[in-house]
Design a protein around this motif. Sequence first.
Motif, short mmCIF file in Angstrom:
data_model
loop_
_atom_site.label_atom_id
_atom_site.label_comp_id
_atom_site.label_asym_id
_atom_site.label_seq_id
_atom_site.Cartn_x
_atom_site.Cartn_y
_atom_site.Cartn_z
N ALA A 263 0.87 -1.30 0.20
CA ALA A 263 -0.02 -0.12 0.05
C ALA A 263 0.93 1.23 0.17
N VAL A 264 1.92 1.33 0.56
CA VAL A 264 2.92 2.29 0.64
C VAL A 264 3.53 2.50 -0.51
N TYR A 265 4.01 1.57 -1.16
CA TYR A 265 4.67 1.41 -2.26
C TYR A 265 3.75 1.98 -3.54
N ARG A 266 2.66 1.52 -3.53
CA ARG A 266 1.79 2.21 -4.45
C ARG A 266 1.57 3.65 -4.56
N ALA A 267 1.68 4.09 -3.36
CA ALA A 267 1.42 5.55 -3.03
C ALA A 267 2.65 6.23 -3.20
N VAL B 4 11.71 -2.95 -1.37
CA VAL B 4 11.88 -4.18 -1.38
C VAL B 4 10.56 -5.06 -1.61
N LEU B 5 10.08 -4.89 -0.37
CA LEU B 5 8.63 -6.05 -0.19
C LEU B 5 7.56 -5.33 -1.06
N GLY B 6 7.58 -4.01 -1.17
CA GLY B 6 6.39 -3.55 -1.82
C GLY B 6 6.37 -3.94 -3.25
N ARG B 7 7.62 -3.73 -3.88
CA ARG B 7 7.88 -3.89 -5.37
C ARG B 7 7.76 -5.46 -5.48
N LYS B 8 7.99 -6.31 -4.49
CA LYS B 8 8.11 -7.67 -4.73
C LYS B 8 6.37 -8.01 -4.85
N ALA B 9 5.76 -7.55 -3.67
CA ALA B 9 4.34 -7.91 -3.87
C ALA B 9 3.55 -7.19 -5.13
N ALA B 10 3.87 -6.02 -5.58
CA ALA B 10 3.26 -5.36 -6.84
C ALA B 10 3.76 -6.42 -7.99
N ALA B 11 4.85 -6.87 -8.21
CA ALA B 11 5.41 -7.63 -9.19
C ALA B 11 4.70 -9.19 -9.24
N ALA B 12 4.37 -9.42 -7.87
CA ALA B 12 3.66 -10.76 -7.68
C ALA B 12 2.01 -10.75 -8.02
N GLY B 13 1.74 -9.43 -8.14
CA GLY B 13 0.19 -9.30 -8.36
C GLY B 13 -0.54 -9.40 -6.99
#
Length: 331
Positions: A94-98, A305-314
């Motif tokens: 959620a933080v990474y998306r924003a 790191v965790l935000g990008r990983k979660a976003a890449a994994a959908g």
Amino acid sequence: MDLDAYVAEHGGEWRRLEELSKRRRLTAAEADELVALYQRAATHLSLVRSRSPDPALVAWLSRLVLTGRNAITGTPSFSFHTVGRFFTTTFPLAVYRAWPWWSGVATAFCLVTFGLMGYIAANPEVANYFVSDAAIESLVNSEFAGYYSEFQPQNSTLRVWTNNALLTGEVLAAGVLILPTVYVLFTNALNVGLVGGVMIAYGRSDVFFGMIIPHGLLELTAVFVGAGVGLRIGWSWIAPGPFRTRGRALAEAAREGMLVALGLVVVLLISGVLEGFLTPAPIPMLLKDFVGAIVWMAFLAYVVVLGRKAAAAGESTALPEDLAEDPLPTA
């Protein structure tokens, strides 16, 4: 719709559903019966609401349907898996998306703050428009440094944690209207710029930055994240994007905003511990600044790191399926 006749016709089914919902153990046949009665009662509730909304009957049927649902699905229970997923996937995602929003807020805040700081440092007489000479003397000689050792570390931690959580909550919640968040950010930038400019002008820049950096990097970043997410919520109803109504866009952005707010409570607790225990500690300022910078960079790395990983994994910020609310059947 003859309500009395309807109640007389289906009252037996409702009483049977109530009876089965209270049982702790059911046979296979009773479980099937429970599901069927629950579905029928949900349909009955919908019909009563639309055609003859008697308040007492609607309330009783609503409670009955809810009890039946809980008997079928079970009530959600605490799960360490859910907590773990929140901190490893949901919150950083959620933080990474924003990030465009809160990084923009951080950039604007720093430009305003350091601009004011530099101007007041070069023109110290400007500070007299805001504070008196006596206040400036007290700030430079004792008040600024003394603020961080005024209370016991544990009391100071609790105090700044609650204050910062309130400020972050304000800029996040007020973001839906945009202008209140901009105003709060500007007043804080003005305050930091004024104090920093005065300290620099009177040769105390080492004290100012030495006392601010250990906790301020993480603390301000949490405020920036809250403000950025809040402004993102506000923008969602102004420009919802294609294929979304304004209401849906606002609901989705607000839901993620609440998740971010929950995670920031922990981040602000960490910054509060730093301010309460590290900032006033009798150790070299460079060491305190180094520790504060390491904690700050660790948080940024955690989000990226965790935000990008979660976003890449959908991955999604939605609740797990076992905690999601089941829709009421309509037939």
